[in-house]
Design a protein around this motif. Structure first.
Motif, short mmCIF file in Angstrom:
data_model
loop_
_atom_site.label_atom_id
_atom_site.label_comp_id
_atom_site.label_asym_id
_atom_site.label_seq_id
_atom_site.Cartn_x
_atom_site.Cartn_y
_atom_site.Cartn_z
N GLN A 168 0.83 -1.20 0.00
CA GLN A 168 0.00 0.00 0.00
C GLN A 168 0.87 1.26 0.00
O GLN A 168 0.54 2.25 -0.68
CB GLN A 168 -0.93 0.00 1.22
CG GLN A 168 -2.05 -1.02 1.16
CD GLN A 168 -2.98 -0.78 -0.02
OE1 GLN A 168 -2.84 -1.43 -1.05
NE2 GLN A 168 -3.88 0.17 0.11
N VAL A 169 1.96 1.22 0.74
CA VAL A 169 2.87 2.36 0.74
C VAL A 169 3.44 2.57 -0.66
O VAL A 169 3.51 3.71 -1.16
CB VAL A 169 4.01 2.16 1.77
CG1 VAL A 169 5.07 3.26 1.63
CG2 VAL A 169 3.45 2.14 3.19
N ALA A 170 3.83 1.49 -1.31
CA ALA A 170 4.36 1.58 -2.67
C ALA A 170 3.30 2.09 -3.64
O ALA A 170 3.59 2.85 -4.57
CB ALA A 170 4.87 0.21 -3.12
N LYS A 171 2.06 1.69 -3.43
CA LYS A 171 0.97 2.11 -4.31
C LYS A 171 0.72 3.61 -4.21
O LYS A 171 0.58 4.30 -5.24
CB LYS A 171 -0.30 1.34 -3.94
CG LYS A 171 -1.54 1.79 -4.69
CD LYS A 171 -2.77 1.01 -4.20
CE LYS A 171 -4.05 1.53 -4.88
NZ LYS A 171 -5.25 0.80 -4.39
N PHE A 172 0.67 4.13 -2.98
CA PHE A 172 0.34 5.54 -2.79
C PHE A 172 1.57 6.45 -2.80
O PHE A 172 1.45 7.67 -2.94
CB PHE A 172 -0.42 5.73 -1.47
CG PHE A 172 -1.81 5.16 -1.48
CD1 PHE A 172 -2.81 5.75 -2.24
CD2 PHE A 172 -2.12 4.02 -0.75
CE1 PHE A 172 -4.09 5.22 -2.24
CE2 PHE A 172 -3.40 3.48 -0.76
CZ PHE A 172 -4.39 4.08 -1.52
N GLY A 173 2.76 5.87 -2.59
CA GLY A 173 3.97 6.70 -2.50
C GLY A 173 3.98 7.56 -1.26
O GLY A 173 4.65 8.60 -1.22
N SER A 174 3.25 7.12 -0.24
CA SER A 174 3.11 7.94 0.97
C SER A 174 2.74 7.05 2.15
O SER A 174 1.81 6.23 2.05
CB SER A 174 2.03 9.00 0.76
OG SER A 174 1.63 9.59 1.98
N VAL A 175 3.43 7.21 3.25
CA VAL A 175 3.09 6.48 4.48
C VAL A 175 1.76 6.96 5.01
O VAL A 175 0.93 6.16 5.48
CB VAL A 175 4.21 6.66 5.54
CG1 VAL A 175 3.76 6.11 6.90
CG2 VAL A 175 5.50 5.99 5.09
N SER A 197 13.45 8.17 2.11
CA SER A 197 12.63 9.38 2.22
C SER A 197 13.12 10.42 1.22
O SER A 197 14.30 10.56 0.96
CB SER A 197 12.69 9.95 3.63
OG SER A 197 12.16 9.01 4.55
N SER A 198 12.14 11.17 0.69
CA SER A 198 12.45 12.28 -0.21
C SER A 198 11.49 13.41 0.11
O SER A 198 10.43 13.54 -0.50
CB SER A 198 12.32 11.85 -1.66
OG SER A 198 12.59 12.92 -2.54
N GLY A 199 11.86 14.23 1.13
CA GLY A 199 10.95 15.27 1.61
C GLY A 199 9.76 14.63 2.27
O GLY A 199 9.90 13.79 3.15
N ARG A 200 8.56 15.03 1.82
CA ARG A 200 7.34 14.47 2.40
C ARG A 200 6.93 13.14 1.74
O ARG A 200 6.05 12.46 2.22
CB ARG A 200 6.18 15.45 2.27
CG ARG A 200 6.36 16.70 3.11
CD ARG A 200 5.11 17.55 3.06
NE ARG A 200 5.22 18.71 3.93
CZ ARG A 200 4.25 19.61 4.11
NH1 ARG A 200 3.11 19.47 3.44
NH2 ARG A 200 4.42 20.64 4.92
N SER A 201 7.55 12.83 0.62
CA SER A 201 7.21 11.59 -0.08
C SER A 201 8.29 10.54 0.16
O SER A 201 9.31 10.82 0.78
CB SER A 201 7.06 11.87 -1.58
OG SER A 201 8.28 12.32 -2.12
N ILE A 202 8.06 9.37 -0.35
CA ILE A 202 9.03 8.28 -0.22
C ILE A 202 9.41 7.79 -1.61
O ILE A 202 8.66 7.95 -2.58
CB ILE A 202 8.47 7.13 0.66
CG1 ILE A 202 7.17 6.58 0.07
CG2 ILE A 202 8.27 7.58 2.09
CD1 ILE A 202 7.32 5.33 -0.73
N VAL A 260 2.48 1.82 10.57
CA VAL A 260 2.94 1.55 9.21
C VAL A 260 4.46 1.55 9.16
O VAL A 260 5.10 0.64 8.62
CB VAL A 260 2.37 2.58 8.21
CG1 VAL A 260 3.04 2.42 6.84
CG2 VAL A 260 0.86 2.42 8.08
N THR A 261 5.05 2.58 9.75
CA THR A 261 6.51 2.71 9.75
C THR A 261 7.16 1.53 10.45
O THR A 261 8.18 0.98 9.98
CB THR A 261 6.92 4.02 10.44
OG1 THR A 261 6.33 5.12 9.73
CG2 THR A 261 8.42 4.19 10.43
N ALA A 262 6.57 1.09 11.55
CA ALA A 262 7.13 -0.03 12.31
C ALA A 262 7.10 -1.31 11.48
O ALA A 262 8.07 -2.09 11.50
CB ALA A 262 6.34 -0.22 13.60
#
Length: 296
Positions: A11-18, A50-55, A32-34
């Motif tokens: 899901q993180v990969a899908k949205f590009g956001s935690v 991490s890349s700013g607010r995105s991943i 999620v991070t854990a």
């Protein structure tokens, strides 16, 4: 591999956001991070940067994401198919029938069933009464349709339609349209069905009950339609379903012989094995037939 953590990673990969992944999963961002950290520790490699607010996904993360998408898509497909099987939308339906139901009412019911359940694989087999009961009892089929009063052991049945067995002769025959005794009729040449046929058994039973001999001149014919065609071609008499020859009688292609004090009721019956739960596809098919008959 921890599939729970893998699902979260996907899901993180899908949205590009935690954050967005956490919202879609209805769990907290720290959770999620854990799980991401646990997955990286389990695999021994970095999956996300991490890349700013995105991943950003690492090369390993891209590879894992591609495979995990396929994995969970397959899981969703399995869940859908299993749900379809449980409701009868998928599966198989194996039917065995004697010739009369197979050539009259059964095709209409099968078409309606397939229109409602297009993903169900339907197979139909045809034979005489004895053969049909054998196929049902040896589990070759799920449901059987017979044109018979015969009740097979280990079989439960439901009468769908009541029909009548009648005697027919060629349209120009001297007995066409007349009332005679059974003895007079048994002196005529006859078309007899093959052994195992319910109509053949009916002729035998009638002769035995009246203490009469079977017709001396006869042709043994396998199949209802073939028997009717032989009579239309000009040979003798036959005992057949009224339903099967209704149009031929109306159009004058056959004649009927009436036997004094004789009426032979003959039902079309739906049969299943006794004390057995139906498969959902079978239940759906039986329900469709009963609903249609109730509305006619």
């Amino acid at each position: 591999m921890n599939l729970h953590a893998l699902r979260i990673f996907t899901q993180v990969a899908k949205f590009g956001s935690v954050t967005r992944a956490a919202e879609s999963l209805l769990i907290s961002q720290p959770a999620v991070t854990a799980q991401l950290r646990k997955l990286e520790q389990e695999l021994g490699m970095k999956l996300i940067t991490s890349s700013g607010r995105s991943i950003q996904l690492t090369e390993a993360g891209e590879l894992l994401a591609n495979h995990s998408k396929r994995l969970f898509a397959l899981e969703a497909e399995i869940e859908t198919k299993m749900a379809d099987y449980s409701t009868g939308k998928r599966g198989s339906l194996r039917i065995c029938s004697t010739q009369l139901p197979a050539s009259t009412v059964l095709p209409r019911w099968i078409v309606k069933f397939k229109q409602k359940y297009p993903l169900v694989d339907v197979q139909v087999y045809k034979g005489n009464t004895d053969w049909t009961f054998e196929r049902l009892l040896d589990y070759s089929v799920d449901v059987a349709f017979v044109y018979s009063e015969q009740k097979g052991e280990g079989v439960k049945s439901h009468t769908l339609l009541d029909d009548e067995l009648i005697f027919i002769v060629p349209s120009e025959h001297r007995l066409a349209g007349k009332e005679v005794t059974l003895e007079e009729l048994m002196n005529e040449p006859f078309i007899l069905r093959e052994k195992g046929s319910a109509t053949r058994r009916s002729v035998i039973n009638l002769c035995e009950a009246a203490n009469l001999e079977m017709p001396k001149s006869f042709i043994q014919m396998e199949g209802l339609r073939e028997s009717v065609e032989a009579v239309k071609a000009g040979y003798g008499a036959a005992l057949v379903s009224a339903l099967a020859v209704d149009n031929d009688l109306y159009n004058g292609k056959l004649g009927r012989v009436f036997v004094k004090n004789l009426f032979i009721k003959h039902p079309i019956r739906l049969c299943t094995r006794s004390d057995e739960e139906y498969l959902t596809t079978t239940t759906n098919f039986i329900s469709l037939i009963k609903d249609e008959l109730a509305n006619t």
